[in-house]
Design a protein around this motif. Structure first.
Motif, PDB file in Angstrom:
ATOM      1  N   GLU A 114      21.311 -22.154  39.381  1.00  0.00           N
ATOM      2  CA  GLU A 114      21.041 -21.253  38.244  1.00  0.00           C
ATOM      3  C   GLU A 114      20.806 -21.894  36.996  1.00  0.00           C
ATOM      4  OE1 GLU A 114      24.014 -18.246  38.393  1.00  0.00           O
ATOM      5  OE2 GLU A 114      23.644 -17.407  40.389  1.00  0.00           O
ATOM      6  N   GLY A 115      20.743 -23.242  37.065  1.00  0.00           N
ATOM      7  CA  GLY A 115      20.699 -23.931  35.714  1.00  0.00           C
ATOM      8  C   GLY A 115      21.912 -24.095  34.696  1.00  0.00           C
ATOM      9  N   LYS A 116      23.109 -23.775  35.422  1.00  0.00           N
ATOM     10  CA  LYS A 116      24.230 -23.447  34.562  1.00  0.00           C
ATOM     11  C   LYS A 116      24.927 -24.864  34.436  1.00  0.00           C
ATOM     12  CE  LYS A 116      24.862 -18.721  35.418  1.00  0.00           C
ATOM     13  NZ  LYS A 116      25.660 -17.499  36.084  1.00  0.00           N
ATOM     14  N   GLN A 117      25.616 -25.505  33.525  1.00  0.00           N
ATOM     15  CA  GLN A 117      26.506 -26.673  33.165  1.00  0.00           C
ATOM     16  C   GLN A 117      27.879 -25.809  33.988  1.00  0.00           C
ATOM     17  OE1 GLN A 117      26.760 -27.217  29.220  1.00  0.00           O
ATOM     18  NE2 GLN A 117      25.159 -28.866  29.440  1.00  0.00           N
ATOM     19  N   VAL A 118      28.640 -26.725  34.637  1.00  0.00           N
ATOM     20  CA  VAL A 118      29.767 -26.614  35.097  1.00  0.00           C
ATOM     21  C   VAL A 118      30.697 -27.792  34.629  1.00  0.00           C
ATOM     22  CG1 VAL A 118      28.651 -25.399  37.182  1.00  0.00           C
ATOM     23  CG2 VAL A 118      29.104 -28.002  37.252  1.00  0.00           C
ATOM     24  N   PHE A 119      32.091 -27.316  34.567  1.00  0.00           N
ATOM     25  CA  PHE A 119      33.317 -27.968  34.117  1.00  0.00           C
ATOM     26  C   PHE A 119      34.384 -27.730  35.063  1.00  0.00           C
ATOM     27  CE2 PHE A 119      30.656 -26.625  30.577  1.00  0.00           C
ATOM     28  CZ  PHE A 119      30.147 -27.767  29.915  1.00  0.00           C
ATOM     29  N   SER A 120      35.167 -28.959  35.100  1.00  0.00           N
ATOM     30  CA  SER A 120      36.464 -29.099  35.932  1.00  0.00           C
ATOM     31  C   SER A 120      37.513 -29.152  34.898  1.00  0.00           C
ATOM     32  CB  SER A 120      36.226 -30.037  36.870  1.00  0.00           C
ATOM     33  OG  SER A 120      36.280 -31.563  36.341  1.00  0.00           O
TER      34      SER A 120
END
Length: 297
Positions: free
Chosen positions: A40-46
């Motif tokens: 969906e074009g989102k940024q992801v973080f951990s």
């Protein structure tokens, strides 16, 4: 020899059938919510989990997109991660492991205990990328072997057939951290079954000798960025401080660490910022990179 040649051709053809992440569609939405967000074009973080601490893991895992289980630079063992995943299954943070290499047995162990993604460091060429892709998915697209483990019970519930759905839900991430890897970035990113290519920011600085505020360093990053997008794959950077205000922020989607999606502050962070690299992985070349870099240099 004829059998070997024919088999190799069949495997190559099957791998080519693995769609690029940016072009994949799945209905209903993937149970790997990190992959769904990337689509969906989102940024992801951990958050990074480097110790065998189920309580701390289960608390932090409520607040992030995914867990970066650290096996390259920690003494965590597969049994430790297996137990932590089992302690709070189906938490918000999708379990992923940074492995020390792309060996078959490491990737088989990781997938069998229930991770939905593997991160392979220091990828210098397409051969290592192919190894990462080959062992991460079942036939006919790859060579993962069927075996025991908790993966099926974790993800094969509510009518879901794990074996038939995990190939679409698996996320294979490779890290480019050396000038050699940069030179081969397009070939690496073009390997079928590789979903995401990220910069290992600190090691790229160390291996190149260029600090992260040097235009020569960012020329290397730009090449990886350009080659990854040209290959139709997702680009990211390990250093989450580059999620905003950097010339590649709009295109960078996958980061190690970063802010919790609900504003939660990790009490075990020991005063380190949410986007700070894990201890020992700071920019050892001196100065922190500027927030913006001139595009014409």
């Amino acid at each position: 020899m004829r059998f070997s040649s024919t088999f190799g051709s069949l495997v190559s053809a099957a791998l080519l059938a693995v769609p690029a992440l940016a072009q994949s569609t799945t209905n209903p939405p993937l149970y790997n919510t990190v992959k769904q967000k990337l689509l969906e074009g989102k940024q992801v973080f951990s958050f990074t989990q480097s110790k065998n601490d189920p309580h701390a893991y289960c608390e932090a895992a409520k607040h992030y997109d995914y867990t970066w289980f650290e096996m390259q630079h920690s003494t965590l063992e597969f049994k430790d991660i297996e137990a932590m995943i089992a302690a709070c299954p189906h938490t918000s943070a999708i379990p992923m492991i940074r492995l020390p290499d792309a060996q078959e047995w490491h990737i088989q162990h990781a997938t069998d205990i229930g991770v939905l993604g593997v991160i392979v460091p220091t990828v210098d060429d397409a051969d290592r990328a192919r190894e990462a892709a080959k062992w991460s998915r079942y036939p006919p697209v790859a060579r993962r072997s069927s075996g025991q483990g908790q993966a099926r019970s974790l993800w094969g519930s509510n009518g879901i057939d794990y074996a038939k759905t995990i190939n679409d839900n698996m996320l294979v991430v490779v890290m480019i951290e050396t000038p050699t890897g940069v030179a081969n970035a397009y070939d690496i990113a073009s390997v079928p079954g590789i979903d995401v290519v990220i910069i290992g920011n600190n090691d790229l600085s160390v291996f190149s000798g260029y600090p992260q505020n040097d235009d020569r360093y960012w020329a290397l990053v730009k090449k990886v960025h350009d080659d990854t997008l040209r290959a139709g794959k997702i680009f990211g950077q390990a250093n989450a401080t580059y999620a905003k205000g950097n010339m590649f922020s709009n295109d960078a989607k996958f980061f190690q660490n970063g802010p919790a999606f609900d504003g939660w502050i990790n009490p075990n962070a020991e005063g380190r910022g949410a986007s700070a690299p894990p201890p020992g992985e700071e920019d050892t070349q001196g100065k922190t990179a500027p927030k913006t870099v001139k595009k014409d240099k």
